[in-house]
Motif scaffolding. Structure first.
Motif, PDB file in Angstrom:
ATOM      1  N   ALA A 140       0.791  -1.119  -0.048  1.00  0.00           N
ATOM      2  CA  ALA A 140       0.100  -0.044   0.084  1.00  0.00           C
ATOM      3  C   ALA A 140       0.967   1.166   0.021  1.00  0.00           C
ATOM      4  CB  ALA A 140      -1.077  -0.058   1.262  1.00  0.00           C
ATOM      5  N   HIS A 141       2.004   1.321   0.833  1.00  0.00           N
ATOM      6  CA  HIS A 141       2.824   2.376   0.756  1.00  0.00           C
ATOM      7  C   HIS A 141       3.501   2.692  -0.477  1.00  0.00           C
ATOM      8  CE1 HIS A 141       5.766   5.412   2.523  1.00  0.00           C
ATOM      9  NE2 HIS A 141       6.900   4.337   1.708  1.00  0.00           N
ATOM     10  N   TRP A 142       4.066   1.567  -1.063  1.00  0.00           N
ATOM     11  CA  TRP A 142       4.459   1.713  -2.581  1.00  0.00           C
ATOM     12  C   TRP A 142       3.472   2.292  -3.587  1.00  0.00           C
ATOM     13  CZ3 TRP A 142       4.099   0.326  -7.417  1.00  0.00           C
ATOM     14  CH2 TRP A 142       5.520   0.730  -8.236  1.00  0.00           C
ATOM     15  N   PHE A 143       2.194   1.836  -3.587  1.00  0.00           N
ATOM     16  CA  PHE A 143       1.323   2.329  -4.373  1.00  0.00           C
ATOM     17  C   PHE A 143       1.295   3.738  -4.254  1.00  0.00           C
ATOM     18  CE2 PHE A 143      -0.090  -2.132  -4.285  1.00  0.00           C
ATOM     19  CZ  PHE A 143       0.400  -2.696  -5.387  1.00  0.00           C
ATOM     20  N   ARG A 144       1.198   4.258  -2.931  1.00  0.00           N
ATOM     21  CA  ARG A 144       0.936   5.671  -2.578  1.00  0.00           C
ATOM     22  C   ARG A 144       2.078   6.390  -3.076  1.00  0.00           C
ATOM     23  NH1 ARG A 144      -1.473   8.709   1.782  1.00  0.00           N
ATOM     24  NH2 ARG A 144      -0.860  10.888   1.168  1.00  0.00           N
ATOM     25  N   GLU A 145       3.432   5.879  -2.826  1.00  0.00           N
ATOM     26  CA  GLU A 145       4.558   6.599  -3.349  1.00  0.00           C
ATOM     27  C   GLU A 145       4.472   6.783  -4.851  1.00  0.00           C
ATOM     28  OE1 GLU A 145       7.484   5.427  -4.596  1.00  0.00           O
ATOM     29  OE2 GLU A 145       8.368   7.356  -4.469  1.00  0.00           O
ATOM     30  N   LEU A 146       4.270   5.923  -5.717  1.00  0.00           N
ATOM     31  CA  LEU A 146       4.081   5.815  -6.888  1.00  0.00           C
ATOM     32  C   LEU A 146       3.078   6.971  -7.505  1.00  0.00           C
ATOM     33  CD1 LEU A 146       5.012   4.775  -9.849  1.00  0.00           C
ATOM     34  CD2 LEU A 146       3.153   2.806  -9.343  1.00  0.00           C
ATOM     35  N   ARG A 147       2.067   6.832  -6.835  1.00  0.00           N
ATOM     36  CA  ARG A 147       0.921   8.149  -7.256  1.00  0.00           C
ATOM     37  C   ARG A 147       1.618   9.324  -6.984  1.00  0.00           C
ATOM     38  NH1 ARG A 147      -2.445  11.973  -5.687  1.00  0.00           N
ATOM     39  NH2 ARG A 147      -0.631  12.436  -4.400  1.00  0.00           N
ATOM     40  N   ASP A 148       2.235   9.508  -5.913  1.00  0.00           N
ATOM     41  CA  ASP A 148       2.994  10.804  -5.767  1.00  0.00           C
ATOM     42  C   ASP A 148       3.919  11.249  -6.719  1.00  0.00           C
ATOM     43  OD1 ASP A 148       1.536  10.966  -3.446  1.00  0.00           O
ATOM     44  OD2 ASP A 148       3.180  10.125  -2.056  1.00  0.00           O
ATOM     45  N   ARG A 149       4.471  10.215  -7.275  1.00  0.00           N
ATOM     46  CA  ARG A 149       5.777  10.545  -8.268  1.00  0.00           C
ATOM     47  C   ARG A 149       5.240  10.995  -9.556  1.00  0.00           C
ATOM     48  NH1 ARG A 149       9.154   6.315  -9.236  1.00  0.00           N
ATOM     49  NH2 ARG A 149       8.317   4.815  -7.717  1.00  0.00           N
TER      50      ARG A 149
END
Length: 288
Positions: free
Chosen positions: A13-22
């Motif tokens: 979940a954290h990685w998906f969120r970080e990808l969204r931010d980028r």
């Protein structure tokens, strides 16, 4: 084992969120370099919620920018109990234990971009992890949807995705490309939605780390696959005929997403925010 899976779900979940931010940052930077004198587009971010205790996410939508006519980059982390129809569909797919325990958890990123310039391709990408008490798996992919195709753009998009697949044992470009060709097909029109890409689902090799690494590679490949195409096309002159072609193509895109898309059906059937689920629809479309 359950503690380990909780950690894995948290990492995903954290990685998906970080990808969204980028991705949203990259798209806003592209807007700053876009054509025209109007203001650069910016994402409007709206928290979403699935019921009172079923998790939620972030709906990020940009409208009327220099480059993007409408683009959504959504992230979600949801959980709860599947509705009987969704549970039956999962059981029919062979998800272990789904006929006995309808609990689920899911997280992912979903992106759809519709462009101002008809010569720049629309695009879709998502990656996700799904968990039930009896199983876990990853899914996702990306596909390009030009209304006016440039063969060199199609070749670049596919080559970038192939390279991502070739670096991982969990990746199988030829199979996932064929899967996309089959999945992103509009039966009642007898044609593909776009020029394809890759699609995979129910990915569980037994090695969670390997499958998660491949899913991250798919997400990482998106910007290198897509941004150069937009940068090459966003400043090109286009005609009213080009715009007409774009609007008609968007009608096909809308038909597919409303009638066939598995993610749209799942989101609506599990009670997620309808606006977030339907953000994939174009701002304008035409049928003739």
């Amino acid at each position: 084992m359950e503690v380990r899976m909780e950690d894995q779900r948290r990492r995903a979940a954290h990685w998906f969120r970080e990808l969204r931010d980028r991705i949203t940052a990259a798209f806003e930077a592209l807007e700053d370099r876009g054509p025209g004198d109007g203001p650069a587009g910016r994402f409007e971010i709206t928290p979403t919620q699935r019921g009172e205790d079923g998790g939620g996410g972030l709906m990020s939508v940009m409208r009327g920018g220099r480059v993007f006519e409408k683009v959504g980059v959504n992230w979600s982390e949801v959980h709860g109990v599947l509705a009987p129809k969704a549970q039956a569909a999962m059981a029919a797919r062979g998800v272990p234990g789904m006929d006995l325990d309808p609990r689920f958890w899911a997280s992912g990123i979903s992106l759809v971009a519709h462009m101002q310039n008809p010569l720049a391709p629309a695009v879709h990408m998502n990656t996700r992890m799904f968990w039930t008490p009896g199983a876990w798996w990853f899914g996702g992919g990306a596909d390009l949807n030009p209304c006016i195709e440039y063969p060199e753009d199609t070749a670049h998009f596919h080559a970038t995705l192939r390279a991502a697949c070739d670096l991982h044992d969990s990746g199988d470009y030829d199979r996932f490309k064929a899967w996309a060709d089959e999945y992103f097909f509009i039966p009642h029109r007898g044609r593909a939605r776009g020029v394809g890409g890759i699609f995979y689902d129910d990915l569980n090799s037994g090695d969670w780390e390997a499958d998660f690494a491949f899913t991250r590679a798919v997400g990482e490949a998106f910007l290198p696959a897509f941004l150069p195409l937009v940068e090459a096309r966003m400043d090109l002159p286009f005609t009213e005929a080009d715009r007409e072609t774009q609007l008609i193509h968007r009608g096909l895109y809308a038909e597919y997403n409303l009638v066939y898309d598995r993610g749209t059906k799942f989101g609506l059937e599990t009670g997620h925010n309808a606006e977030a689920v339907l953000m994939s629809l174009p701002p304008l479309a035409k049928w003739v």
